[in-house]
Every structure is written in structure tokens, then in C-alpha cells.
Design a protein around this motif. Structure first.
Motif, PDB file in Angstrom:
ATOM      1  N   HIS A  46       0.817  -1.207   0.000  1.00  0.00           N
ATOM      2  CA  HIS A  46       0.000   0.000   0.000  1.00  0.00           C
ATOM      3  C   HIS A  46       0.857   1.264   0.000  1.00  0.00           C
ATOM      4  O   HIS A  46       0.451   2.286  -0.553  1.00  0.00           O
ATOM      5  CB  HIS A  46      -0.931   0.005   1.222  1.00  0.00           C
ATOM      6  CG  HIS A  46      -1.864  -1.171   1.254  1.00  0.00           C
ATOM      7  ND1 HIS A  46      -1.558  -2.349   1.913  1.00  0.00           N
ATOM      8  CD2 HIS A  46      -3.073  -1.361   0.678  1.00  0.00           C
ATOM      9  CE1 HIS A  46      -2.549  -3.205   1.744  1.00  0.00           C
ATOM     10  NE2 HIS A  46      -3.474  -2.639   1.006  1.00  0.00           N
ATOM     11  N   LEU A  47       2.057   1.165   0.617  1.00  0.00           N
ATOM     12  CA  LEU A  47       2.912   2.357   0.736  1.00  0.00           C
ATOM     13  C   LEU A  47       4.371   1.930   0.793  1.00  0.00           C
ATOM     14  O   LEU A  47       4.689   0.859   1.320  1.00  0.00           O
ATOM     15  CB  LEU A  47       2.506   3.142   1.991  1.00  0.00           C
ATOM     16  CG  LEU A  47       3.210   4.472   2.266  1.00  0.00           C
ATOM     17  CD1 LEU A  47       2.224   5.495   2.857  1.00  0.00           C
ATOM     18  CD2 LEU A  47       4.385   4.288   3.235  1.00  0.00           C
ATOM     19  N   CYS A  48       5.223   2.780   0.253  1.00  0.00           N
ATOM     20  CA  CYS A  48       6.671   2.522   0.285  1.00  0.00           C
ATOM     21  C   CYS A  48       7.405   3.742   0.825  1.00  0.00           C
ATOM     22  O   CYS A  48       7.163   4.875   0.375  1.00  0.00           O
ATOM     23  CB  CYS A  48       7.184   2.179  -1.116  1.00  0.00           C
ATOM     24  SG  CYS A  48       8.987   1.924  -1.202  1.00  0.00           S
ATOM     25  N   LEU A  49       8.286   3.512   1.789  1.00  0.00           N
ATOM     26  CA  LEU A  49       9.212   4.551   2.262  1.00  0.00           C
ATOM     27  C   LEU A  49      10.527   4.317   1.527  1.00  0.00           C
ATOM     28  O   LEU A  49      11.189   3.287   1.732  1.00  0.00           O
ATOM     29  CB  LEU A  49       9.402   4.454   3.779  1.00  0.00           C
ATOM     30  CG  LEU A  49       8.143   4.675   4.635  1.00  0.00           C
ATOM     31  CD1 LEU A  49       8.442   4.410   6.106  1.00  0.00           C
ATOM     32  CD2 LEU A  49       7.607   6.094   4.453  1.00  0.00           C
ATOM     33  N   LEU A  50      10.906   5.240   0.670  1.00  0.00           N
ATOM     34  CA  LEU A  50      12.017   5.028  -0.257  1.00  0.00           C
ATOM     35  C   LEU A  50      13.086   6.097  -0.079  1.00  0.00           C
ATOM     36  O   LEU A  50      12.794   7.304  -0.181  1.00  0.00           O
ATOM     37  CB  LEU A  50      11.493   5.050  -1.695  1.00  0.00           C
ATOM     38  CG  LEU A  50      12.517   4.974  -2.821  1.00  0.00           C
ATOM     39  CD1 LEU A  50      13.268   3.650  -2.787  1.00  0.00           C
ATOM     40  CD2 LEU A  50      11.825   5.166  -4.172  1.00  0.00           C
ATOM     41  N   ASP A  51      14.306   5.648   0.183  1.00  0.00           N
ATOM     42  CA  ASP A  51      15.434   6.576   0.322  1.00  0.00           C
ATOM     43  C   ASP A  51      15.741   7.202  -1.038  1.00  0.00           C
ATOM     44  O   ASP A  51      15.719   6.523  -2.072  1.00  0.00           O
ATOM     45  CB  ASP A  51      16.656   5.822   0.838  1.00  0.00           C
ATOM     46  CG  ASP A  51      17.735   6.768   1.364  1.00  0.00           C
ATOM     47  OD1 ASP A  51      17.501   7.997   1.350  1.00  0.00           O
ATOM     48  OD2 ASP A  51      18.799   6.281   1.769  1.00  0.00           O
ATOM     49  N   LEU A  52      16.033   8.488  -1.043  1.00  0.00           N
ATOM     50  CA  LEU A  52      16.308   9.197  -2.290  1.00  0.00           C
ATOM     51  C   LEU A  52      17.666   8.803  -2.872  1.00  0.00           C
ATOM     52  O   LEU A  52      17.865   8.826  -4.080  1.00  0.00           O
ATOM     53  CB  LEU A  52      16.266  10.709  -2.055  1.00  0.00           C
ATOM     54  CG  LEU A  52      16.339  11.597  -3.280  1.00  0.00           C
ATOM     55  CD1 LEU A  52      15.178  11.327  -4.237  1.00  0.00           C
ATOM     56  CD2 LEU A  52      16.342  13.071  -2.899  1.00  0.00           C
ATOM     57  N   LYS A  53      18.582   8.384  -1.977  1.00  0.00           N
ATOM     58  CA  LYS A  53      19.910   7.961  -2.451  1.00  0.00           C
ATOM     59  C   LYS A  53      20.257   6.667  -1.737  1.00  0.00           C
ATOM     60  O   LYS A  53      20.498   6.650  -0.537  1.00  0.00           O
ATOM     61  CB  LYS A  53      20.955   9.039  -2.161  1.00  0.00           C
ATOM     62  CG  LYS A  53      22.305   8.768  -2.801  1.00  0.00           C
ATOM     63  CD  LYS A  53      23.226   9.965  -2.645  1.00  0.00           C
ATOM     64  CE  LYS A  53      24.606   9.707  -3.227  1.00  0.00           C
ATOM     65  NZ  LYS A  53      24.578   9.377  -4.657  1.00  0.00           N
ATOM     66  N   ILE A  54      20.249   5.550  -2.501  1.00  0.00           N
ATOM     67  CA  ILE A  54      20.482   4.221  -1.916  1.00  0.00           C
ATOM     68  C   ILE A  54      21.845   3.745  -2.403  1.00  0.00           C
ATOM     69  O   ILE A  54      21.963   3.098  -3.461  1.00  0.00           O
ATOM     70  CB  ILE A  54      19.373   3.238  -2.337  1.00  0.00           C
ATOM     71  CG1 ILE A  54      18.002   3.891  -2.183  1.00  0.00           C
ATOM     72  CG2 ILE A  54      19.446   1.947  -1.528  1.00  0.00           C
ATOM     73  CD1 ILE A  54      16.891   3.157  -2.877  1.00  0.00           C
ATOM     74  N   GLY A  55      22.896   4.081  -1.640  1.00  0.00           N
ATOM     75  CA  GLY A  55      24.247   3.789  -2.103  1.00  0.00           C
ATOM     76  C   GLY A  55      24.515   4.560  -3.379  1.00  0.00           C
ATOM     77  O   GLY A  55      24.411   5.793  -3.410  1.00  0.00           O
ATOM     78  N   ASN A  56      24.847   3.848  -4.462  1.00  0.00           N
ATOM     79  CA  ASN A  56      25.088   4.496  -5.747  1.00  0.00           C
ATOM     80  C   ASN A  56      23.846   4.566  -6.624  1.00  0.00           C
ATOM     81  O   ASN A  56      23.921   5.022  -7.772  1.00  0.00           O
ATOM     82  CB  ASN A  56      26.195   3.738  -6.506  1.00  0.00           C
ATOM     83  CG  ASN A  56      27.528   3.811  -5.781  1.00  0.00           C
ATOM     84  OD1 ASN A  56      27.847   4.847  -5.187  1.00  0.00           O
ATOM     85  ND2 ASN A  56      28.292   2.718  -5.812  1.00  0.00           N
ATOM     86  N   VAL A  57      22.718   4.097  -6.090  1.00  0.00           N
ATOM     87  CA  VAL A  57      21.487   4.045  -6.870  1.00  0.00           C
ATOM     88  C   VAL A  57      20.641   5.293  -6.607  1.00  0.00           C
ATOM     89  O   VAL A  57      20.425   5.686  -5.460  1.00  0.00           O
ATOM     90  CB  VAL A  57      20.661   2.775  -6.526  1.00  0.00           C
ATOM     91  CG1 VAL A  57      19.347   2.760  -7.300  1.00  0.00           C
ATOM     92  CG2 VAL A  57      21.481   1.529  -6.820  1.00  0.00           C
TER      93      VAL A  57
END
Length: 451
Positions: A46-57
Motif C-alpha cells: 500500500h505504501l513505500c518509504l524510499l530513500d532518495l539515495k540508496i548507495g550508488n542508486v
């Protein structure tokens, strides 16, 4: 419970957020964006908490992939780089909002709840707009006969109460349309109606379709799935062809109805239900009960109120209006300009009995409109069963010369009997055609039997 996915390259943030949220949500966390994308492919979140910078991604690239897999997934970006440009770019690519590190838990909870409420409202608006296009209203059940007036009256009585309703009738009489009319005119109309045809799904899959399953519950269950009961929470579930449900599942359905809760396959956590049940069948369920093919206790649980839909041959008053309704509908869908029927074609359509009922009539009209090359549908445009159908009317079976020399009493008798045959023994239609009362017609028929 709502499912939340956390994707962040810091394991400590994944664990702390999981701990903070797990009492109110089902939480899955990963530091690997590829795993996060795979999770969304495998099951619905239903929802995702997503980091804006995930290592090099770049988290925005992950955001785009996630939204491509599940468009209604709410994504809240987590960033320590709270610049206007990155935040705006995230929002432009489908993020709902963003929060900055260090994370304020109270602010996070508030944002999550607002986002989930927005998701629910957005899904409801989308769902209702689709359903409103279908225009499921009483008016969509095309009828003017007394038999259907009784159906309308029952719909009006049950639409706002949660009593179980069993809709009976032959195939093609419009049982699902009645179920939708009950739902969309009642108090649950803003919620979902979920439809399941119990005769169209293999027995081994029907239980999962009804009650849902957890990932790994059986071979091939590669992800969790909500069943129709869960999907219809606060709304209506319509079980069509309930008479085809295997006995083994009838027991489980009865338990769900008694306890008002469902336990998905592979789970030991029951889910409380607030669902209105409608069921339909073209079978004689009492006969099935006598034969041991249907549980008696389930029959009485389902059949609190019965709405019986008469076959088309017993509501011939509705034929003419239905025919022209379908002509108008098919003209629009097929971009044709058929004006109507030739007299001979109309006689065929009105006299035929339609074993497939309204569904068959709709198909007949569609076929005729596709084939017809003129402004009017003729006999040659009708499908073989109607082209070959022998229409017998008083004037067609005997010319007027055949009546010459007969006593008036005999002539009256022959004319009434032939008219009754023409109307398939429907006394009300026959009386109306002859311009006499039903009582007069019955009296005359009794008199003929005594002669």
C-alpha cells in the motif's frame, strides 16, 4: 492491515522504522533496491518509504520502476538531501511526499496516515467512476411487466439492509444485474462489489479466490493475495452460480458467514468482516439439498430473502422494449443506423421463446445488426434458430377463407385458442390482445374444455 515496504541503504534506519511501524502495519524492509523492486512484483504493497539515495542508486529511478509495476503504490521519499530541486523532481515522478532525515516519528505517522487515506479515496473515486459508466441502476433493468415490478419491489426492500439475498432464475435472466442494482442503490454503494462465479473456477483455486492466501501457502503461491471477501470489506460480495460450489467449500463458506471472519490459506490470523452477501443460482437448490449436493444449513443461511427472475418467455410484455433497447445500444456500439424491424422479423422475435433469455436476445440483435445491410432488420438477418422458427399466428395458419361457413361460436373458439398458442399460453397477454378480461378468457377456456 496495510502493507508498508521500506527501502533504505542504512540497515539501522530499516530496523528502527520497522520497529516503530510494525504494531499498526505489516512491514517489509530491505537495504537492496533490487530486492525492493522484486517485493513489489511479488505482492501488493500500500505504501513505500524510499530513500532518495540508496548507495550508488538514484532513488528516483527506483521510484519510476515501482510506479511502473504498481501505479497506485504510495511512495514517500526519505532524504538527507532536502533541496527543492530533488524534492520537486521526486514529486513530478509520482512520489506522494517526502520527509527528511533525521526522521520525526510523529511526523512520519501523520504523513503515512494521510497518504493511506488519500490512496483509499483515490481508489474509491476511480472505482466509482468506472462503475458509474456502466450505469447500474434500476433503469438498467429494462422491463414493464408485472412480474418484473415484483422484482423491483423486492430490490427496494432489501437494498438498505444487510439481509442475505438469493437471486434465482435461468441462465441469462440478469441475476448479476439485479445484484448490482441492490448494491448501487443501497447504503454500501460507495464501497466495492466483488463478483465471483463459483462455477467458472477450478475447485483447487476457488478457495484461494474466496478467502485469499499467504505467500507459500501452496505450490505456486509465490506472493500473498487477498480473497474476494477481503476485497469486498465494507461492501458487497456477489457469489454467482453458488449451486456449483463443491461441498468441501460449502462448509468453509458457512463458517465464514457464521463467524463473520475469514482466515486466508496459510495464515492463522482471522480477519473480521463487514460484508454484505448476495448469491445467485440457476439451479433448484432445494432439490440439490434433497440429493445431498448442497448443504441445507448453508441454503437457509443464504436464502433469507429470495428474488426470482422470471424467464423471458414468461415476461413477453417486456420483449418489444428490450428489442429496441438493444437495437439502440448496438447501434451506438457498432456505429450502425438500424431503424427497426420488418413486420416479419418482428413477428419472429416476439414469438420466439429464448431459451438463453435476455443474454440470447442481446446476442440475436447484435448479430442481426452486424449482418443487416439495410435500414431495417429482416428475417434473413436473424440467426438460424429464428430464421427456421415456425411462427404460427391466427392469420398465418389459416386464411380468412378457411373460416367461411363456420358458426360464429366455433370461429371465436378457434381464434382464442390460436391467439393463446401465439402468446405461449400467457393468459394476460392473450386477454389484452383479444380486448377481454383475464377472467372472461378463463371462463371461455373452461367452457371449451367442457364441450
Amino acid at each position: 492491515m496495510d502493507k508498508i515496504l521500506i527501502i533504505d541503504d542504512e540497515a539501522s534506519i530499516c530496523s528502527s522504522l520497522s520497529f516503530a511501524l510494525e504494531d499498526e502495519f505489516i512491514v517489509t524492509a530491505t537495504t537492496d533496491p533490487k530486492k525492493g523492486i522484486q517485493y513489489v512484483k511479488d505482492e501488493e504493497f500500500h505504501l513505500c518509504l524510499l530513500d532518495l539515495k540508496i548507495g550508488n542508486v538514484n532513488g528516483i529511478h527506483v521510484l519510476e520502476e515501482l510506479k511502473g509495476i504498481q501505479n497506485d503504490l504510495i511512495v514517500i521519499m526519505i532524504t538527507a538531501y532536502g533541496t527543492i530541486s530533488t524534492s520537486v523532481e521526486a514529486l513530478q515522478n509520482g512520489a506522494y511526499s517526502y520527509i527528511t532525515k533525521p526522521i520525526n516519528i510523529d511526523e512520519l505517522f501523520s504523513t503515512i496516515k494521510q497518504a493511506l487515506h488519500y490512496r483509499k479515496l483515490n481508489n474509491q473515486v476511480h472505482y466509482l467512476s468506472n462503475e458509474l459508466e456502466k450505469k447500474y441502476r434500476y433503469e438498467e433493468i429494462i422491463a414493464k411487466s408485472n412480474e418484473m415490478d415484483q422484482v423491483f419491489s423486492l430490490i427496494d426492500k432489501v437494498k438498505d439492509v444487510d439481509t442475505n439475498v438469493l437471486i434465482t432464475g435461468e441462465s441469462g435472466t440478469g441475476k448479476e444485474l439485479v445484484a448490482r442494482a441492490i448494491h448501487f442503490s443501497g447504503k454500501r454503494k460507495t464501497e466495492h462489489i466483488e463478483v465471483l462465479n463459483c462455477g467458472a473456477i477450478p475447485e483447487q483455486l476457488l478457495e484461494s479466490e474466496l478467502f485469499g492466501h499467504e505467500k507459500g501457502a501452496f505450490t505456486g503461491a509465490i506472493s500473498s493475495k487477498e480473497g474476494k471477501f477481503q476485497l469486498s470489506q465494507n461492501g458487497t460480495i456477489f457469489l454467482d452460480e453458488i449451486g456449483d460450489m463443491p461441498l468441501s467449500l460449502q462448509v468453509k463458506l458457512l463458517r465464514v458467514l457464521q463467524l463473520k471472519e475469514v482466515t486466508p490459506l496459510g495464515s492463522n490470523k482471522p480477519i473480521k468482516l463487514n460484508v454484505r452477501l448476495l448469491a445467485a443460482t440457476n439451479k433448484d437448490l432445494l432439490d440439490a439439498v434433497r440429493k445431498g449436493e448442497f448443504r441445507e444449513d448453508l441454503y437457509f443461511r443464504l436464502n433469507v430473502v429470495e428474488i426470482h427472475l422470471p424467464p423471458l418467455r414468461k415476461r413477453k410484455e417486456d420483449l418489444n422494449v428490450l428489442i429496441y433497447h438493444f437495437i439502440d445500444k448496438m447501434n451506438k456500439e457498432l456505429q450502425k443506423q438500424i431503424k427497426g424491424l420488418t413486420p416479419k422479423a418482428e413477428a419472429r422475435l416476439l414469438a420466439y421463446n429464448y431459451p438463453g433469455n435476455i443474454r440470447e436476445l442481446s446476442n440475436v440483435i447484435e448479430s442481426a445488426i452486424v449482418i443487416s445491410e439495410g435500414p431495417y432488420i429482416d428475417i434473413a438477418d436473424l440467426p438460424p434458430p429464428l430464421r427456421e422458427f415456425d411462427v404460427k399466428t391466427p392469420s398465418a395458419t389459416t386464411g380468412i377463407g378457411a373460416y367461411l361457413g363456420l358458426p360464429l361460436k366455433t370461429l371465436e373458439k378457434e381464434f382464442i385458442i390460436e391467439t393463446l398458442k401465439y402468446n405461449n399460453n400467457h393468459k394476460k397477454n392473450t386477454a389484452e390482445m383479444l380486448g377481454i378480461s383475464e377472467r372472461s378468457l378463463r371462463d371461455k377456456l373452461k367452457q371449451y374444455k367442457q364441450e
